[in-house]
Design a protein around this motif. Structure first.
Motif, mmCIF file in Angstrom:
data_model
loop_
_atom_site.group_PDB
_atom_site.id
_atom_site.type_symbol
_atom_site.label_atom_id
_atom_site.label_comp_id
_atom_site.label_asym_id
_atom_site.label_seq_id
_atom_site.Cartn_x
_atom_site.Cartn_y
_atom_site.Cartn_z
ATOM 1 N N VAL A 40 0.874 -1.366 -0.156
ATOM 2 C CA VAL A 40 0.015 -0.022 -0.099
ATOM 3 C C VAL A 40 0.728 1.210 -0.028
ATOM 4 O O VAL A 40 0.676 2.160 -0.659
ATOM 5 N N GLY A 44 0.863 3.522 -2.978
ATOM 6 C CA GLY A 44 0.513 5.214 -2.496
ATOM 7 C C GLY A 44 1.591 6.127 -3.254
ATOM 8 O O GLY A 44 1.180 7.139 -3.736
ATOM 9 N N LEU A 47 1.064 6.297 -6.848
ATOM 10 C CA LEU A 47 -0.183 6.968 -7.399
ATOM 11 C C LEU A 47 0.082 8.639 -6.812
ATOM 12 O O LEU A 47 -0.415 9.556 -7.957
ATOM 13 N N THR A 48 0.869 8.839 -5.974
ATOM 14 C CA THR A 48 0.788 10.032 -5.575
ATOM 15 C C THR A 48 1.840 11.155 -6.764
ATOM 16 O O THR A 48 1.402 11.988 -7.088
ATOM 17 N N ARG A 168 -6.274 10.469 -3.159
ATOM 18 C CA ARG A 168 -5.503 10.695 -2.003
ATOM 19 C C ARG A 168 -6.162 10.328 -0.848
ATOM 20 O O ARG A 168 -5.372 9.687 0.106
ATOM 21 N N LEU A 171 -6.067 6.803 -0.250
ATOM 22 C CA LEU A 171 -4.582 5.976 0.050
ATOM 23 C C LEU A 171 -4.557 6.274 1.511
ATOM 24 O O LEU A 171 -3.984 5.445 2.188
#
Lengths: 293, 228
Positions: A40, A44, A47-48, A168, A171
């Motif tokens: 994760v 994360g 993705l960020t 976000r 996440l």
């Protein structure tokens, strides 16, 4: 005291060896919990990065009137640069706009030939620190002397920002949930291990062991198990990066898909720390009940 | 060595385990604590180890009021009292030698003392050939001897035994009692809680009898014990 440390180390090693099954169970539980958390965390980060790169593309276009005076342009320039939300301001003159236009349509000369170089307006392109402030900045610049129109992507951009905001939030929730699950799983495994040895603890109490003397080997064991678990989890994630993310990145160049080895190392230390903290606190808490003889 | 002054114990739910017990056990005495199940023997023993607190009264062990003892001092109290149990309470994943050595490790004795005392005490209880056996490989009597070795290895002034022969056959019981008597002769104060008539009759030592939590008989040494 040196003798004590020897005893604790011997005791930890022999307990880990003699309770191989419990040790294996504990290490694999810690590994799986931390792996989940690590996935994760890495996901994360990817993705960020992706979301930030999209958001970084958001900018305002302030088109100027052809009849705008140099004073008006100057005033506008300093006003835009003075806004706290503004990161950078680029000026694009009529000539630059035409060059850009020609470049965009260089394959279709028919389109460019019929355009008067003067038909395109000069403009300011404004990069923002926070893309969410686009609408506010736009409305402040709209209607200023010399300004013809302000464009900021409108609905499409709002939707993008809404989407990235949701990403976000999800996440953060995912990290909190997996962290919570990791804490529960690891603490529970530790409890089981201690419960399996409650008789031993009772006997230690009866022959006059102090609570710290009983606690320390358990804490050492928890630490070793947490360290092993963090190592296994990080190794698996590193393998995932090399064989998964890096290959995907090679195939899809325009999106930032992978993370550096540095982030994996940082993640290993984070997982190690989390594992050890849970291990130490978990075993101390779980022992409390059995130490009260 | 052990003195109780007007000690009573009432458990939660108003079960009275001991009523107003006063007695005094001298240094180097050998005393049987007898009575049927539920007479309060176990509570008596547990209070000496500060596993239970008396509801009323004062208990002195080696001259100290253990009611005044702070919690963190309790381990040090227990180092003065060797314990032997009906169910042996040996560590199942440690060998005979390690089980005995454990009692010394726990109180931080250095390795050279451990290496010297452990084989000696195991020899005293006659288990030298089982030094590296695991508890489950031993008979009940052998396990009890390991337990006694563990209780005695740090040379405590007091030995408490809670039904030490409860799980053993008569001839093994006699061996164990001989061992305990020998320890007593070497200067240890011994208190044995038991309802084993044969053992008490054979030894002819001081007998304290509890019945329903009350002290009903205290026959000093020299008076033939008849058993509880």
């Amino acid at each position: 005291m040196a003798l004590r440390v020897n005893y604790f180390v011997d005791e930890t090693v022999s307990n880990l060896r003699r309770n191989v099954l419990l040790t294996l169970a504990a290490v694999s539980t810690v590994s799986i919990s931390l792996l989940l958390l690590g996935v994760v965390m890495v996901g994360g980060e990817v993705l960020t990065k992706m979301v930030s790169s999209w958001e970084g593309k958001v900018e305002l276009n302030v088109f100027l009137r052809d009849e705008a005076t140099p004073d008006e342009v100057k005033a506008l320039d300093s006003q835009a640069k003075g806004m706290p939300e503004v990161d950078e301001v680029f000026f694009e003159s009529k000539e630059q706009a035409f060059e850009e236009y020609k470049r965009m349509f260089k394959d279709s000369p028919a389109i460019t030939e019929n355009v008067d170089p003067n038909a395109l307006p000069a403009s300011y392109r404004i990069k923002l620190k926070d893309p969410n402030s686009a609408e506010a900045v736009a409305s402040r610049l709209q209607g200023q002397p010399g300004v013809d129109e302000v464009q900021f992507g409108g609905e499409a951009m709002k939707r993008l920002l809404k989407f990235t905001g949701v990403v976000r939030t999800i996440l953060v929730i995912a990290i909190v949930l997996t962290l919570g699950a990791a804490i529960l799983l690891i603490a529970n495994t530790i409890r089981l291990g201690i419960y399996a040895r409650r008789k031993e603890i009772g006997i230690m109490k009866l022959v006059g062991a102090t609570n710290w003397f009983i606690r320390v080997p358990f804490i050492f064991e928890g630490t070793v198990q947490a360290a092993l678990g963090a190592l296994v989890a990080s190794a698996l994630i590193y393998a995932g990066k090399v064989f998964g993310l890096d290959r995907m990145q090679d195939a899809i160049l325009f999106l930032p898909l992978t993370v550096g080895s540095g982030s994996i190392v940082r993640m290993f230390f984070t997982l190690l720390l989390i594992g050890i903290v849970i291990g130490v606190f978990g075993s101390t808490l779980a022992l409390r009940r059995f130490l009260e003889v | 060595m052990i003195r109780l002054e007007n000690v009573s114990k009432v458990y939660k739910g108003s079960v009275v385990a001991l009523r107003d017990i006063s007695t005094d056990i001298q240094k180097e005495e050998f005393v049987f604590l007898v009575g049927s199940s539920g007479s309060g023997k176990s509570t008596f023993i547990k209070m000496l180890l500060k596993e239970e607190e008396p509801s009323e009264g004062t208990i002195f062990v080696a001259g100290k009021d253990i009611g005044q003892l702070p919690r963190w001092r309790v381990p040090y109290l227990r180092r003065n009292i060797g314990c032997v149990f009906q169910d042996f309470k040996l560590l199942a994943n440690k060998t005979v030698r390690e089980n005995v050595a454990f009692a010394l490790e726990v109180i931080g004795r250095p390795k050279n003392i451990i290496n010297q005392r452990v084989p000696a005490i195991i020899e005293l209880v006659g288990l030298t050939d089982k030094l590296n056996s695991m508890p489950h490989e031993l008979s009940g009597g052998e396990q009890q001897r390991v337990c006694i070795a563990r209780a005695m290895v740090n040379r405590p002034p007091i030995l408490l035994a809670d039904e030490p022969t409860g799980n053993l056959d008569p001839s093994t019981s006699a061996d164990i009692m001989n061992l305990l008597e020998r320890l007593n002769e070497s200067g240890t104060t011994v208190l044995i809680a038991t309802h084993d008539h044969a053992v008490v009759d054979r030894s002819r030592k001081r007998v304290i009898e509890l019945d329903g939590g009350k002290l009903v008989r205290d026959q000093v040494r020299g008076v033939y014990g008849i058993g509880g």
